[in-house]
Each structure stands twice: as C-alpha cells, then as structure tokens.
Design a protein around this motif. Structure first.
Motif, PDB file in Angstrom:
ATOM      1  N   ALA A   1      30.399  35.989  43.662  1.00 55.36           N
ATOM      2  CA  ALA A   1      31.089  34.698  43.584  1.00 55.36           C
ATOM      3  C   ALA A   1      32.169  34.726  42.512  1.00 55.36           C
ATOM      4  O   ALA A   1      33.283  34.231  42.717  1.00 55.36           O
ATOM      5  CB  ALA A   1      30.078  33.590  43.297  1.00 55.36           C
ATOM      6  N   ARG A   2      31.849  35.320  41.353  1.00 56.98           N
ATOM      7  CA  ARG A   2      32.849  35.420  40.276  1.00 56.98           C
ATOM      8  C   ARG A   2      33.993  36.354  40.693  1.00 56.98           C
ATOM      9  O   ARG A   2      35.164  36.070  40.432  1.00 56.98           O
ATOM     10  CB  ARG A   2      32.198  35.925  38.993  1.00 56.98           C
ATOM     11  CG  ARG A   2      31.219  34.948  38.358  1.00 56.98           C
ATOM     12  CD  ARG A   2      30.763  35.462  36.999  1.00 56.98           C
ATOM     13  NE  ARG A   2      31.880  35.490  36.049  1.00 56.98           N
ATOM     14  CZ  ARG A   2      31.813  36.058  34.842  1.00 56.98           C
ATOM     15  NH1 ARG A   2      30.683  36.657  34.450  1.00 56.98           N
ATOM     16  NH2 ARG A   2      32.850  36.035  34.031  1.00 56.98           N
TER      17      ARG A   2
ATOM     18  N   ARG B   1      24.072  41.008  44.797  1.00 54.47           N
ATOM     19  CA  ARG B   1      24.643  40.562  43.526  1.00 54.47           C
ATOM     20  C   ARG B   1      25.515  39.330  43.811  1.00 54.47           C
ATOM     21  O   ARG B   1      26.734  39.342  43.657  1.00 54.47           O
ATOM     22  CB  ARG B   1      25.439  41.685  42.869  1.00 54.47           C
ATOM     23  CG  ARG B   1      24.628  42.960  42.669  1.00 54.47           C
ATOM     24  CD  ARG B   1      25.422  44.055  42.000  1.00 54.47           C
ATOM     25  NE  ARG B   1      25.682  43.756  40.596  1.00 54.47           N
ATOM     26  CZ  ARG B   1      26.371  44.567  39.772  1.00 54.47           C
ATOM     27  NH1 ARG B   1      26.865  45.709  40.240  1.00 54.47           N
ATOM     28  NH2 ARG B   1      26.569  44.230  38.512  1.00 54.47           N
ATOM     29  N   LEU B   2      24.859  38.266  44.216  1.00 54.46           N
ATOM     30  CA  LEU B   2      25.574  37.102  44.724  1.00 54.46           C
ATOM     31  C   LEU B   2      26.367  36.389  43.635  1.00 54.46           C
ATOM     32  O   LEU B   2      27.487  35.919  43.879  1.00 54.46           O
ATOM     33  CB  LEU B   2      24.574  36.131  45.372  1.00 54.46           C
ATOM     34  CG  LEU B   2      23.773  36.715  46.548  1.00 54.46           C
ATOM     35  CD1 LEU B   2      22.861  35.650  47.129  1.00 54.46           C
ATOM     36  CD2 LEU B   2      24.707  37.292  47.604  1.00 54.46           C
ATOM     37  N   ARG B   3      25.804  36.281  42.441  1.00 52.82           N
ATOM     38  CA  ARG B   3      26.527  35.603  41.358  1.00 52.82           C
ATOM     39  C   ARG B   3      27.781  36.385  40.974  1.00 52.82           C
ATOM     40  O   ARG B   3      28.855  35.800  40.793  1.00 52.82           O
ATOM     41  CB  ARG B   3      25.617  35.435  40.145  1.00 52.82           C
ATOM     42  CG  ARG B   3      26.278  34.693  38.980  1.00 52.82           C
ATOM     43  CD  ARG B   3      25.277  34.408  37.879  1.00 52.82           C
ATOM     44  NE  ARG B   3      25.899  33.719  36.765  1.00 52.82           N
ATOM     45  CZ  ARG B   3      26.523  34.338  35.768  1.00 52.82           C
ATOM     46  NH1 ARG B   3      26.585  35.664  35.744  1.00 52.82           N
ATOM     47  NH2 ARG B   3      27.069  33.634  34.782  1.00 52.82           N
ATOM     48  N   ARG B   4      27.644  37.703  40.901  1.00 53.69           N
ATOM     49  CA  ARG B   4      28.808  38.520  40.567  1.00 53.69           C
ATOM     50  C   ARG B   4      29.838  38.479  41.697  1.00 53.69           C
ATOM     51  O   ARG B   4      31.049  38.457  41.456  1.00 53.69           O
ATOM     52  CB  ARG B   4      28.378  39.965  40.289  1.00 53.69           C
ATOM     53  CG  ARG B   4      29.483  40.822  39.659  1.00 53.69           C
ATOM     54  CD  ARG B   4      28.953  42.187  39.280  1.00 53.69           C
ATOM     55  NE  ARG B   4      29.947  42.989  38.584  1.00 53.69           N
ATOM     56  CZ  ARG B   4      30.180  42.943  37.284  1.00 53.69           C
ATOM     57  NH1 ARG B   4      29.485  42.113  36.523  1.00 53.69           N
ATOM     58  NH2 ARG B   4      31.099  43.713  36.737  1.00 53.69           N
TER      59      ARG B   4
ATOM     60  N   GLU C   1      28.409  41.420  32.280  1.00 53.31           N
ATOM     61  CA  GLU C   1      29.008  40.088  32.360  1.00 53.31           C
ATOM     62  C   GLU C   1      30.248  39.994  31.483  1.00 53.31           C
ATOM     63  O   GLU C   1      31.260  39.384  31.861  1.00 53.31           O
ATOM     64  CB  GLU C   1      27.983  39.028  31.943  1.00 53.31           C
ATOM     65  CG  GLU C   1      26.862  38.828  32.945  1.00 53.31           C
ATOM     66  CD  GLU C   1      27.383  38.316  34.286  1.00 53.31           C
ATOM     67  OE1 GLU C   1      28.162  37.340  34.295  1.00 53.31           O
ATOM     68  OE2 GLU C   1      27.033  38.916  35.324  1.00 53.31           O
TER      69      GLU C   1
ATOM     70  N   ARG D   1      27.990  41.419  47.725  1.00 48.68           N
ATOM     71  CA  ARG D   1      27.086  40.519  48.458  1.00 48.68           C
ATOM     72  C   ARG D   1      25.993  41.314  49.157  1.00 48.68           C
ATOM     73  O   ARG D   1      24.819  40.919  49.143  1.00 48.68           O
ATOM     74  CB  ARG D   1      27.880  39.708  49.481  1.00 48.68           C
ATOM     75  CG  ARG D   1      28.815  38.663  48.886  1.00 48.68           C
ATOM     76  CD  ARG D   1      29.242  37.668  49.936  1.00 48.68           C
ATOM     77  NE  ARG D   1      30.216  36.718  49.414  1.00 48.68           N
ATOM     78  CZ  ARG D   1      31.523  36.769  49.674  1.00 48.68           C
ATOM     79  NH1 ARG D   1      32.014  37.734  50.463  1.00 48.68           N
ATOM     80  NH2 ARG D   1      32.342  35.882  49.167  1.00 48.68           N
TER      81      ARG D   1
END
Length: 332
Positions: free
Chosen positions: A232-233, A227-230, A308, A223
C-alpha cells in the motif's frame, strides 16, 4: 579471462567501424546544423567514438598498472587500486565533459558536494535512485572527484562486457550482481564490512531503472508475498520503484558505524526507451540531484524498523522528484 579475450578484440574492431560512421554522421550533422536541427546522429556516434577511445585508454592504463605493480610484490594490490581509482576519475571526467556539448548534460547537485576533508570521515553507504542512462557513472564521478571518496561499487554483471570497466573495477573493491553463487546479500555484506574511513559503498536499492510497468509489477509482487502494508505504501510512490531492502539491510548490518547518504535525481528519467532517448537529444533541462546524510546513530537498529525507515526515506526521494521532474517524466 576467456571473457576478456572476446571483449577486448571486439572493442578494438569497433573503433574503425564507429569512426567511419562518425564521418558519415558528421556530414549529416553539418546539414542538420545548417537547417537548425539537433544533429542527433553526429552527437550519438561522436560520443560512442569518444567512449570507445576512452575504453582503449583505460585498457592501456590498466595494463601499465599491472606491469608497474605486478602480483606478488608487497603493496602492489593497494598501489594498483589507487591507480585504478585515479584512472577511473580521469575517464569519467573526460566522458562527462564530452557529454556536456554533445548531449547538453548540465548536472546541478544540492547541497554542494563538500571538498575532501583533511582527515577521512566515517565510511558511507550511498543509496541512490536509479533512473536514466549513465546515472550510476555520474554518482561515481561525484564521489571520486568532488568528494574524494573511494567508492566500493555494486554493479550489474552485464557491465563486465565493457573490457575497460571490467579490468579497472577488478582492481578495486566491488561485486557484480547476480553473484556467481547466487548469494547476493552475502556479497554486499562482505563488501560493506570491508569499508574504512574515506570509503563509500554505492548501492541502487531499486535494482533497475524506473518504469511505470516495473512499478506495477513490484507492487503486485509485494501483495503476492503478503506484504500488504508495504504494498500500500509502495503504491503511493509515483516516480520511484519500491526499494528492495535485502541488500540495504545486509550493508547496514555489516557496516554499523557507517553513515548513510541518500541521492535523488531528476532529468535523466525522461529517457526510458530508445525512442525517448533519441527525441531528448540534446537535453533541454538540467539534471538536478539532491542528497542528504543520516548519521549512523540515527539509523534504526532492528531489521523491521530499518525496512520501514528505508521506505520512508524513499518516499522523501519520490516527493523531491515530484517537485523537480521536468515535463514528460514517466510516473504512475
């Protein structure tokens, strides 16, 4: 060399000390067995003594290899590497056999590791989960003895304190992290680039054993770096740390023809502290491992897609552990 002048004498000095402790622990163990208790002191000290003796045997074998195939002789380096792999296989087999009665170690791998083929296949990149004591040695043993592969190892620098491991690993392709010059990715890439048929680079993408605290810190770090998307995952992973993709990407780029093998395991992860290690001796559940292979042609080609893809594969590792984790396994 200066390091080894300290670690080798220390190893030799520890043997009589541990042997004396084992004599005391064995007496305590006899009392524990009579009282139907686990005899934990005798088990732990007994294994430590066997480990030290194995280390001494490894030192003698390493010295013999050096005398038999001295530097400067044609083909000596290759011969020492083959000999070092053979010695490592015997020592790991011995220690795994000792761990079965002492610690109740029962390793079950699915699908079954295939026997070595007549012709070596393409090189492999083995990305394994890291959780619990000794899991890296179990992975190496499976590759050496059951699959007949030559592992190229990426190890923590602290393991050089073991003089036997230090000497034997120095004879085979390897790198210790952190690298002396701080260029970890380059060191991993150089190791992967040297892979040939029948070779396997072993890497633990998490960078350390799983704990809930480390998981929270890893997600927070993602965070902070935007790298907010990562993040979250990664926050949806419950039993594994989010993989660090830098070393993995370096290996994939350096060895484009290599297939990838992912390894998930559960059973040793119940041991995440000295206290839990003591209470878990002997183990009451088997250590289970699952692996799957991804052909080189099925691996994404860009760095972003590979990053990803790695996290997707690690999500699969997490899901497998969720269905196989014994009671008491740490998770978030």
């Amino acid at each position: 060399m200066a390091r080894r002048t300290t670690t080798v004498p220390l190893l030799l000095a520890l043997i009589p000390v541990v042997a004396a402790l084992f004599a005391v622990a064995a007496l305590a163990g006899a009392v524990s067995l009579a009282a139907r208790r686990p005899a934990r002191p005798a088990r732990v000290v007994g294994f430590l003594l066997l480990y030290l003796l194995a280390d001494c045997a490894g030192l003698v074998a390493a010295a013999a290899l050096y005398v038999r195939h001295p530097p400067g002789v044609r083909g000596a380096r290759e011969a020492r590497a083959a000999g070092a792999y053979a010695v490592l296989t015997r020592l790991l087999t011995y220690l795994r056999a000792a761990a079965r009665p002492l610690f109740g170690l029962d390793l079950r791998i699915t699908p079954r590791v295939p026997a070595p083929p007549e012709r070596p296949g393409p090189p492999l990149l083995v990305f394994a989960r890291h959780a619990g004591p000794g899991d890296s040695f179990l992975v190496l043993h499976a590759l050496l003895r059951e699959a007949g592969l030559r592992p190229y190892t990426v190890l923590k620098g602290s393991l050089r304190a073991d003089p036997c491991l230090d000497l034997l690993v120095s004879e085979v392709p390897h790198c210790f992290l952190p690298a002396p010059d701080g260029r970890d990715q380059e060191a991993i890439g150089a190791l992967a680039a040297a892979l040939g048929p029948g070779d396997a680079l072993v890497l633990f993408p998490e960078g350390g054993n799983f704990t809930p605290r480390r998981h929270r810190r890893a997600v927070d770090t993602l965070r902070r770096h935007g790298r907010l998307r990562r993040a979250a995952r990664a926050g949806r992973l419950h039993y594994v740390l989010p993989p660090r993709d830098a070393g993995v990407l370096a290996a994939l780029e350096a060895a484009p023809a290599a297939d990838v093998v992912f390894v998930a395991h559960s059973g040793l992860d119940v041991i995440d502290s000295v206290r839990s290690a003591w209470s878990c001796i002997p183990l009451h559940q088997p250590v289970q491992a699952q692996w799957w292979r991804v052909r080189s042609g099925d691996i994404p080609r860009t760095r972003e897609a590979r990053s990803e893809w790695l996290l997707t594969q690690w999500t699969r590792v997490d899901a497998w552990i969720a269905t196989h984790a014994p009671p008491g396994t740490p998770h978030v």
